[in-house]
Structures are given as structure tokens and as C-alpha cells.
Design an enzyme around this catalytic site. Structure first.
Site, mmCIF file in Angstrom:
data_model
loop_
_atom_site.group_PDB
_atom_site.id
_atom_site.type_symbol
_atom_site.label_atom_id
_atom_site.label_comp_id
_atom_site.label_asym_id
_atom_site.label_seq_id
_atom_site.Cartn_x
_atom_site.Cartn_y
_atom_site.Cartn_z
ATOM 1 N N ASN A 9 75.846 -72.356 80.635
ATOM 2 C CA ASN A 9 76.863 -71.660 79.860
ATOM 3 C C ASN A 9 78.039 -71.413 80.701
ATOM 4 O OD1 ASN A 9 78.465 -70.408 77.984
ATOM 5 N ND2 ASN A 9 77.251 -68.261 78.161
ATOM 6 N N LYS A 11 80.867 -70.682 79.432
ATOM 7 C CA LYS A 11 82.024 -69.677 79.029
ATOM 8 C C LYS A 11 83.278 -70.259 78.859
ATOM 9 C CE LYS A 11 78.946 -65.875 80.875
ATOM 10 N NZ LYS A 11 78.694 -64.786 81.525
ATOM 11 N N HIS A 94 75.711 -64.821 71.769
ATOM 12 C CA HIS A 94 76.058 -64.136 73.024
ATOM 13 C C HIS A 94 76.512 -62.735 73.045
ATOM 14 C CE1 HIS A 94 77.252 -64.240 77.080
ATOM 15 N NE2 HIS A 94 76.303 -64.828 77.418
ATOM 16 N N GLU A 96 78.529 -61.420 74.671
ATOM 17 C CA GLU A 96 80.173 -61.509 75.011
ATOM 18 C C GLU A 96 80.666 -61.639 73.549
ATOM 19 O OE1 GLU A 96 80.499 -64.248 78.075
ATOM 20 O OE2 GLU A 96 79.507 -62.806 79.551
ATOM 21 N N GLU A 166 68.911 -61.521 77.232
ATOM 22 C CA GLU A 166 70.020 -61.363 78.133
ATOM 23 C C GLU A 166 70.577 -59.767 78.488
ATOM 24 O OE1 GLU A 166 72.357 -65.164 79.029
ATOM 25 O OE2 GLU A 166 73.146 -64.244 77.587
ATOM 26 N N GLY A 172 76.468 -61.568 84.697
ATOM 27 C CA GLY A 172 77.846 -61.515 85.532
ATOM 28 C C GLY A 172 77.935 -60.374 86.625
ATOM 29 N N SER A 211 72.493 -63.148 85.685
ATOM 30 C CA SER A 211 72.523 -63.253 87.252
ATOM 31 C C SER A 211 71.370 -64.161 87.766
ATOM 32 C CB SER A 211 72.687 -61.821 87.784
ATOM 33 O OG SER A 211 74.077 -61.155 87.477
ATOM 34 N N GLY A 232 74.802 -68.427 83.545
ATOM 35 C CA GLY A 232 76.387 -68.393 83.116
ATOM 36 C C GLY A 232 76.838 -68.766 84.595
ATOM 37 N N GLY A 233 77.279 -67.886 85.493
ATOM 38 C CA GLY A 233 78.150 -68.249 86.899
ATOM 39 C C GLY A 233 77.530 -69.398 87.544
#
Ligand code: PEP
Length: 258
Positions: A9, A11, A94, A96, A166, A172, A211, A232-233
């Protein structure tokens, strides 16, 4: 055996050149054809480029979808439009979007229906905040989030739909849920699903997100109810993402040799 999925993802990150470079790095180390599913969810604008440049084995994903099929909804992107430009999968709910864009369970449900209607693979995200975990509300929160969609899940669509657990406190932040913490919630999710339909609950894939990286993926994915990860990251650099895919493949090899 449920097939592992590793889904990236991006983002609000990316550009045409970033995607071009990512894809060049990804294909040289591609792990997707080896028996796991691999997906990448990019900002809407880059979905056509992803679709044009991805190897056939890489599932093309978007990060959100409108709750409406069409009409006076300025700025929205429908499920049919996503399909039209090559998307196969979409993230829904999600944290966010729930936290910063006011998405509630009813909206998540409506988006899920749109994705199903167009034959997209939805990944519905659920998870508790730090505060909710500290207040021992984790299971209540997950149960409520699941309740919004559970009646739409069945044995016929369980292969197409995924859920991602999640924990918001792990997204993150560098704080990963331990493998045991992840398993505890994944098991709870599967038991909730089983109370509706045992076959569906056995088939549906549950991803962990928060993470996740090459160094912890193997342990997390080893858990019996963890069927892969939402990343993500660590999906922004193909090398980091491929390192996670490699762990899923390593685990698959181990399971197959047992
Ligand atoms: C996510 O946003 O879905 C996520 C899991 O992020 P990260 O891997 O960066 O924690």
C-alpha cells in the site's frame, strides 16, 4: 491450504518515475509467480501505469473506491472505473480513511458492495487504536467492524474477499504486534466468521498489517490464522517488499515439505 498474499500500500506516495523504477527492481526479483499472491495498491492516478507495466502475476490494486456506482459525486472514483483502467483489487476501510476521512462502518459496507458488484477483490481493513487496546476493547471494536460486512460474505465469495487486521498503533510506527498478538485477533476474526459460515471462515484470507518487514514477516506469517500481510512503508522500495514476499515463499516451501 490458503494461499499467502503480500499486498503493498503506497498510500500518498509515488510518481510515474518511482513506479517505473520500482517495477524494474521488482521484476528482477519477482516472487509472485512462485505460489503466493502479490498485489500493489497505488494512488488512483497510477493504476493504469501499474496495470500496463506489471507482470501478469502482480495483482493491480487501488486504495479506495466510491460507495456509489455513478452520479453527482464530484471527485469520486467508482468500482467500474477502477476495473476499466485495470484494477483487480481495492483496499476498503483503511484506518487512515476511517480516522482522517470520517469513514464509518456503513460507508465501508457500501464500498464493499460496490467492489463485489464489479468483481474487484476487496481487502477490508479492521483494527483497534492504542486507547481501545488499553481499554480492553480490541475484540469489541473488531466485532463491530466485522458486523458491518459479515452478512455479505459467503463461501462463494470468500476466495475473492480478504480481511486485514491492522492495529492502528502498529501502522507506520515501527511497533509491530507480536506474532501472538496478531494470532489472537486473527483467530477471533475467524471464529466470528465461522459463527456465520464455517466453510467461508476456513477459506477467507486474513492479512496482518502494521510495521511488517522482511525481518518479522516469517514469524508473523507462521501463525495459523495469518495468511500474509498488508505492507505500507516497506512496500515503497521494491527490494524491501520483495524481502517480505521471499519470507512468505520460504514459509510456503516449509509447509509444503512437511
Ligand atoms: C498500512 O498502512 O496498511 C500499513 C500496514 O502501514 P505500515 O506497514 O507502514 O505500518
Amino acid at each position: 491450504m490458503r494461499k499467502f498474499m503480500v499486498a503493498g500500500n503506497w498510500k500518498l506516495h509515488g510518481s510515474e518515475s518511482m513506479l517505473k523504477n520500482w517495477m524494474a527492481d521488482f521484476v528482477t526479483n519477482d516472487q509472485s509467480a512462485k505460489g503466493i499472491d502479490v498485489a500493489l495498491c497505488v494512488p488512483f492516478l497510477y493504476v493504469p501505469q501499474l496495470s500496463d507495466s506489471a507482470p501478469r502475476s502482480l495483482i493491480v490494486g487501488a486504495q479506495d473506491v466510491s460507495a456509489h456506482a455513478s452520479g453527482a459525486h464530484t471527485g469520486e472514483i467508482s468500482a467500474a472505473m477502477l476495473k476499466d483502467v485495470g484494477a483487480q483489487l481495492v483496499l476498503i476501510g483503511h484506518s487512515e480513511r476511517r480516522q482522517h476521512h470520517g469513514e464509518d462502518d456503513a460507508l465501508v459496507r457500501a464500498k464493499f458492495k460496490q467492489a463485489l458488484a464489479q468483481g474487484l477483490m476487496p481487502i477490508i481493513c479492521v483494527g483497534e487504536s492504542q486507547q481501545q487496546r488499553e481499554n480492553n476493547e480490541t475484540f469489541a471494536v473488531i466485532e463491530r467492524q466485522l458486523a458491518a460486512v459479515i452478512d455479505l460474505l459467503d463461501a462463494d465469495n470468500a476466495g475473492q474477499c480478504l480481511l486485514a487486521y491492522e492495529p492502528i498503533w502498529a501502522i507506520g510506527t515501527g511497533l509491530t504486534a507480536s506474532a501472538e498478538q496478531a494470532q489472537e485477533v486473527h483467530q477471533f476474526i475467524r471464529s466470528q466468521l465461522a459463527s456465520k459460515d464455517v466453510t467461508m471462515a476456513r477459506q477467507i484470507r486474513l492479512l496482518y498489517g502494521g510495521s511488517c518487514k522482511g525481518s518479522n514477516a516469517f514469524e508473523l506469517f507462521s501463525m495459523p490464522d495469518v495468511d500474509g500481510g498488508l505492507i505500507g512503508g516497506a512496500s515503497l522500495a521494491a527490494e524491501d517488499f520483495v524481502a517480505i514476499c521471499r519470507q512468505a515463499n520460504k514459509l510456503l516451501d516449509k509447509k509444503q515439505s512437511n
